[in-house]
Design a protein around this motif. Structure first.
Motif, short mmCIF file in Angstrom:
data_model
loop_
_atom_site.label_atom_id
_atom_site.label_comp_id
_atom_site.label_asym_id
_atom_site.label_seq_id
_atom_site.Cartn_x
_atom_site.Cartn_y
_atom_site.Cartn_z
N LYS A 63 -7.24 -2.46 11.62
CA LYS A 63 -5.95 -2.41 12.33
C LYS A 63 -5.05 -3.58 11.92
O LYS A 63 -4.48 -4.28 12.76
N VAL A 64 -4.94 -3.78 10.61
CA VAL A 64 -4.15 -4.88 10.06
C VAL A 64 -2.67 -4.57 10.23
O VAL A 64 -2.17 -3.58 9.70
N PRO A 65 -1.91 -5.44 10.93
CA PRO A 65 -0.49 -5.18 11.19
C PRO A 65 0.45 -5.80 10.16
O PRO A 65 1.64 -5.53 10.17
N TYR A 66 -0.08 -6.63 9.30
CA TYR A 66 0.77 -7.36 8.35
C TYR A 66 0.73 -6.70 6.96
O TYR A 66 -0.17 -5.90 6.67
N PRO A 67 1.69 -7.02 6.09
CA PRO A 67 1.74 -6.41 4.76
C PRO A 67 0.51 -6.77 3.93
O PRO A 67 0.05 -7.91 3.94
N LEU A 116 0.80 -1.22 0.00
CA LEU A 116 0.00 0.00 0.00
C LEU A 116 0.84 1.28 0.00
O LEU A 116 0.33 2.35 -0.31
N SER A 117 2.13 1.15 0.32
CA SER A 117 3.01 2.32 0.28
C SER A 117 3.75 2.44 -1.05
O SER A 117 4.53 3.36 -1.25
N GLY A 118 3.51 1.48 -1.95
CA GLY A 118 4.18 1.49 -3.24
C GLY A 118 5.48 0.72 -3.27
O GLY A 118 6.16 0.66 -4.29
#
Length: 210
Positions: free
Chosen positions: A153-157, A72-74
């Motif tokens: 609140k998903v902590p994984y990629p 999601l950050s590219g």
């Protein structure tokens, strides 16, 4: 009048050629896609000894197919970078009701087992019906995924464009679809649809101990 008629005919001819070329290109891509899907080994539900339907994947006991997708950050994230960890590769979409039920379980289990070398890779299939040049559609899909990740609140990629690797994973006829991969990169379990948190946990432990 004759000159105008000739020009009109020429223009119509050029437009016809372009239209035919566009159709021919679309038809070629459609046939090629069908050929590739026909050649790929497909996952399927098959009857078990107890009479229930069991998810069967041709990837069982084989190396999980390699991929590299944007998060999601590219940032480009590859499967190879997680070698040595047990993984749950979870194909999902924001419009998938069972995925919404399952995600909190994945968050809880990821946090429980992360210290043992376990990670979840969420592979979003939001854009499975989008054309590559549909920038607005892809932007909306990414926004939907980002909103979902924040709310849950998903902590994984979470990786995008999961449909681009669906063929390698046997086709994704139903969501969620999950593959459990051991530390050596081998698929040791798989499941499709909404099962239970305990079933997921059992497969995570299997991936960790193989």
């Amino acid at each position: 009048m004759r000159r105008n008629t000739v020009v009109l005919i020429a223009v119509l001819f050029i437009l016809t050629v372009f239209a035919w070329a566009g159709w021919a290109n679309w038809e070629y891509r459609r046939q090629e896609s069908e050929r590739l899907h026909a050649d790929a080994a497909r996952a399927e539900l098959v009857p078990s000894a107890t009479g229930t339907l069991q998810f069967h994947t041709p990837l069982m006991d084989k190396a999980a197919p390699a991929f590299a997708l944007d998060d999601l950050s590219g940032k480009k994230v590859s499967l190879a970078s997680y070698r040595g960890k047990a993984l749950l590769i979870n194909f999902w979409a924001t419009w998938c009701g069972p995925c919404q039920v399952e995600t909190p379980w994945l968050v809880e289990l990821r946090n429980k087992y992360a210290s043992q070398g376990f990670e979840v890779l969420g592979v979003d299939t939001e854009g499975d019906d989008l054309e590559p040049n549909d920038k607005a559609g892809w932007a909306k899909a990414e926004t939907n995924a980002s909103k979902f990740v924040t709310e849950m609140k998903v902590p994984y990629p979470v990786l995008l464009d999961g449909d681009s690797i669906s063929r390698e994973y046997g086709g994704l006829d139903d969501l969620p679809t999950s593959f459990f991969v051991d530390r050596n990169g081998k698929v040791v379990a798989a499941q499709v649809g909404l099962t239970s948190e305990s079933d997921i946990e059992g497969n995570i432990e299997k991936a960790l101990t193989q």
